[in-house]
Write a protein that holds these residues in place. Structure first.
Motif, PDB file in Angstrom:
ATOM      1  N   LEU A  74       0.833  -1.189   0.000  1.00  0.00           N
ATOM      2  CA  LEU A  74       0.000   0.000   0.000  1.00  0.00           C
ATOM      3  C   LEU A  74       0.872   1.244   0.000  1.00  0.00           C
ATOM      4  CD1 LEU A  74      -2.001  -2.201   0.958  1.00  0.00           C
ATOM      5  CD2 LEU A  74      -3.187  -0.390   2.150  1.00  0.00           C
ATOM      6  N   ALA A  75       0.424   2.263  -0.700  1.00  0.00           N
ATOM      7  CA  ALA A  75       1.192   3.502  -0.785  1.00  0.00           C
ATOM      8  C   ALA A  75       0.249   4.674  -1.010  1.00  0.00           C
ATOM      9  CB  ALA A  75       2.192   3.418  -1.930  1.00  0.00           C
ATOM     10  N   LEU A  76       0.645   5.831  -0.468  1.00  0.00           N
ATOM     11  CA  LEU A  76      -0.046   7.073  -0.798  1.00  0.00           C
ATOM     12  C   LEU A  76       0.510   7.552  -2.125  1.00  0.00           C
ATOM     13  CD1 LEU A  76      -0.130   9.005   2.597  1.00  0.00           C
ATOM     14  CD2 LEU A  76      -1.971   7.748   1.473  1.00  0.00           C
ATOM     15  N   VAL A  77      -0.381   7.862  -3.052  1.00  0.00           N
ATOM     16  CA  VAL A  77       0.021   8.235  -4.408  1.00  0.00           C
ATOM     17  C   VAL A  77      -0.655   9.544  -4.786  1.00  0.00           C
ATOM     18  CG1 VAL A  77       0.002   7.530  -6.827  1.00  0.00           C
ATOM     19  CG2 VAL A  77       0.220   5.795  -5.034  1.00  0.00           C
ATOM     20  N   GLU A  78       0.120  10.458  -5.327  1.00  0.00           N
ATOM     21  CA  GLU A  78      -0.429  11.681  -5.911  1.00  0.00           C
ATOM     22  C   GLU A  78      -0.327  11.526  -7.417  1.00  0.00           C
ATOM     23  OE1 GLU A  78       1.311  15.260  -4.415  1.00  0.00           O
ATOM     24  OE2 GLU A  78       0.821  14.759  -2.346  1.00  0.00           O
TER      25      GLU A  78
ATOM     26  N   THR B 210      -1.858   9.963   6.311  1.00  0.00           N
ATOM     27  CA  THR B 210      -1.175   8.747   6.731  1.00  0.00           C
ATOM     28  C   THR B 210      -2.173   7.608   6.774  1.00  0.00           C
ATOM     29  OG1 THR B 210       0.362   7.827   8.359  1.00  0.00           O
ATOM     30  CG2 THR B 210      -1.498   9.078   9.217  1.00  0.00           C
ATOM     31  N   PHE B 211      -1.659   6.385   6.859  1.00  0.00           N
ATOM     32  CA  PHE B 211      -2.544   5.224   6.927  1.00  0.00           C
ATOM     33  C   PHE B 211      -1.848   4.110   7.690  1.00  0.00           C
ATOM     34  CE2 PHE B 211       0.092   4.365   3.292  1.00  0.00           C
ATOM     35  CZ  PHE B 211       0.331   3.009   3.373  1.00  0.00           C
TER      36      PHE B 211
ATOM     37  N   THR C 224      -8.849  -4.358   7.051  1.00  0.00           N
ATOM     38  CA  THR C 224      -9.250  -2.958   7.128  1.00  0.00           C
ATOM     39  C   THR C 224      -8.023  -2.065   7.126  1.00  0.00           C
ATOM     40  OG1 THR C 224     -11.168  -3.588   8.456  1.00  0.00           O
ATOM     41  CG2 THR C 224     -10.571  -1.262   8.460  1.00  0.00           C
ATOM     42  N   VAL C 225      -8.123  -0.954   6.396  1.00  0.00           N
ATOM     43  CA  VAL C 225      -7.079   0.064   6.406  1.00  0.00           C
ATOM     44  C   VAL C 225      -7.675   1.299   7.060  1.00  0.00           C
ATOM     45  CG1 VAL C 225      -5.511   1.471   5.031  1.00  0.00           C
ATOM     46  CG2 VAL C 225      -6.099  -0.827   4.268  1.00  0.00           C
ATOM     47  N   TYR C 226      -6.964   1.852   8.014  1.00  0.00           N
ATOM     48  CA  TYR C 226      -7.376   3.092   8.662  1.00  0.00           C
ATOM     49  C   TYR C 226      -6.495   4.205   8.115  1.00  0.00           C
ATOM     50  CZ  TYR C 226      -9.977   0.168  11.852  1.00  0.00           C
ATOM     51  OH  TYR C 226     -10.863  -0.742  12.372  1.00  0.00           O
ATOM     52  N   ALA C 227      -7.099   5.349   7.855  1.00  0.00           N
ATOM     53  CA  ALA C 227      -6.360   6.474   7.283  1.00  0.00           C
ATOM     54  C   ALA C 227      -6.830   7.770   7.916  1.00  0.00           C
ATOM     55  CB  ALA C 227      -6.566   6.526   5.771  1.00  0.00           C
TER      56      ALA C 227
ATOM     57  N   LEU D  86     -10.401  10.101  11.396  1.00  0.00           N
ATOM     58  CA  LEU D  86     -10.075   8.720  11.094  1.00  0.00           C
ATOM     59  C   LEU D  86     -11.116   8.139  10.139  1.00  0.00           C
ATOM     60  CD1 LEU D  86      -8.199   6.294  11.862  1.00  0.00           C
ATOM     61  CD2 LEU D  86      -9.911   5.724  13.597  1.00  0.00           C
ATOM     62  N   PHE D  87     -10.634   7.567   9.044  1.00  0.00           N
ATOM     63  CA  PHE D  87     -11.484   6.903   8.066  1.00  0.00           C
ATOM     64  C   PHE D  87     -11.076   5.437   7.985  1.00  0.00           C
ATOM     65  CE2 PHE D  87     -11.661  11.319   6.944  1.00  0.00           C
ATOM     66  CZ  PHE D  87     -12.953  11.515   6.488  1.00  0.00           C
ATOM     67  N   ALA D  88     -12.004   4.590   7.525  1.00  0.00           N
ATOM     68  CA  ALA D  88     -11.724   3.157   7.371  1.00  0.00           C
ATOM     69  C   ALA D  88     -12.188   2.713   5.994  1.00  0.00           C
ATOM     70  CB  ALA D  88     -12.434   2.358   8.449  1.00  0.00           C
ATOM     71  N   VAL D  89     -11.441   1.781   5.401  1.00  0.00           N
ATOM     72  CA  VAL D  89     -11.794   1.222   4.100  1.00  0.00           C
ATOM     73  C   VAL D  89     -11.348  -0.242   4.086  1.00  0.00           C
ATOM     74  CG1 VAL D  89      -9.632   1.965   3.010  1.00  0.00           C
ATOM     75  CG2 VAL D  89     -11.639   1.559   1.598  1.00  0.00           C
ATOM     76  N   PRO D  90     -12.152  -1.127   3.493  1.00  0.00           N
ATOM     77  CA  PRO D  90     -11.722  -2.527   3.375  1.00  0.00           C
ATOM     78  C   PRO D  90     -10.495  -2.639   2.473  1.00  0.00           C
ATOM     79  CG  PRO D  90     -14.085  -2.316   2.960  1.00  0.00           C
ATOM     80  CD  PRO D  90     -13.521  -0.926   3.002  1.00  0.00           C
ATOM     81  N   LEU D  91      -9.536  -3.454   2.861  1.00  0.00           N
ATOM     82  CA  LEU D  91      -8.317  -3.628   2.072  1.00  0.00           C
ATOM     83  C   LEU D  91      -8.619  -4.223   0.705  1.00  0.00           C
ATOM     84  CD1 LEU D  91      -5.266  -3.446   1.817  1.00  0.00           C
ATOM     85  CD2 LEU D  91      -5.095  -5.600   3.034  1.00  0.00           C
ATOM     86  N   GLY D  92      -9.657  -5.024   0.610  1.00  0.00           N
ATOM     87  CA  GLY D  92     -10.032  -5.610  -0.668  1.00  0.00           C
ATOM     88  C   GLY D  92     -10.812  -4.666  -1.562  1.00  0.00           C
ATOM     89  N   GLY D  93     -11.083  -3.451  -1.088  1.00  0.00           N
ATOM     90  CA  GLY D  93     -11.868  -2.477  -1.843  1.00  0.00           C
ATOM     91  C   GLY D  93     -13.260  -2.351  -1.282  1.00  0.00           C
ATOM     92  N   GLY D  94     -13.854  -1.219  -1.463  1.00  0.00           N
ATOM     93  CA  GLY D  94     -15.195  -0.978  -0.957  1.00  0.00           C
ATOM     94  C   GLY D  94     -15.348   0.469  -0.539  1.00  0.00           C
ATOM     95  N   ALA D  95     -16.428   0.754   0.132  1.00  0.00           N
ATOM     96  CA  ALA D  95     -16.741   2.128   0.516  1.00  0.00           C
ATOM     97  C   ALA D  95     -15.826   2.627   1.629  1.00  0.00           C
ATOM     98  CB  ALA D  95     -18.193   2.214   0.964  1.00  0.00           C
TER      99      ALA D  95
END
Length: 142
Positions: free
Chosen positions: A9-13, A55-56, A64-67, A77-86
């Motif tokens: 996983l990486a933050l990408v601009e 950051t994440f 789950t990924v927290y960002a 704080l936001f959350a998103v499933p690592l496999g994709g989703g809302a």
């Protein structure tokens, strides 16, 4: 990397030709990477979030990924499933900002820690409980 080593996983601009581009979270399928392969195209986990991530951290369960992202004057704080989703807001907050998010990788339950501060409270180390929608101070420096 996810705990299972399958995703990077990486933050990408992304380059868009615009003055402002937000940082998005991309998940690269590391099982397909080889030294001679073409560049990997990530799965964009936060494409639907119109906020730039700061950051994440990947949950110990690798699901789950927290960002953290700025919203309405706070860093939330936001959350998103690592496999994709809302992407969802983990919980609402009426003051302060979180920074320096980290997750204990070997804990039996999710343990999120970071710093919390506000305009009237100096930074403190906190344990963040997304399920309860709050944090608990672990330090009392000020």
């Amino acid at each position: 990397f996810s705990a299972d080593g399958r995703r990077l996983l990486a933050l990408v601009e992304r380059r868009t030709g615009q003055v402002y581009t937000r940082s998005e979270l991309g998940a690269f399928d590391w099982t397909r990477a080889t030294a001679a392969s073409q560049p990997l195209e990530p799965t964009w986990l936060t494409r639907s979030l119109d906020r730039s991530l700061t950051t994440f951290a990947i949950g110990a369960d690798s699901r789950t990924v927290y960002a953290l992202a700025e919203e309405a004057g706070h860093e939330k704080l936001f959350a998103v499933p690592l496999g994709g989703g809302a992407v969802r807001l983990a919980f609402e907050m009426d003051s302060g900002a979180y920074t320096n998010l980290a997750i204990a990788q070997r804990a039996p339950r999710a343990v999120l820690v970071g710093n919390w501060e506000s305009a009237t409270r100096p930074p403190e180390v906190v344990r963040i409980d997304p399920a309860a929608g709050r944090h608990q101070a672990l330090s009392d420096f000020n």
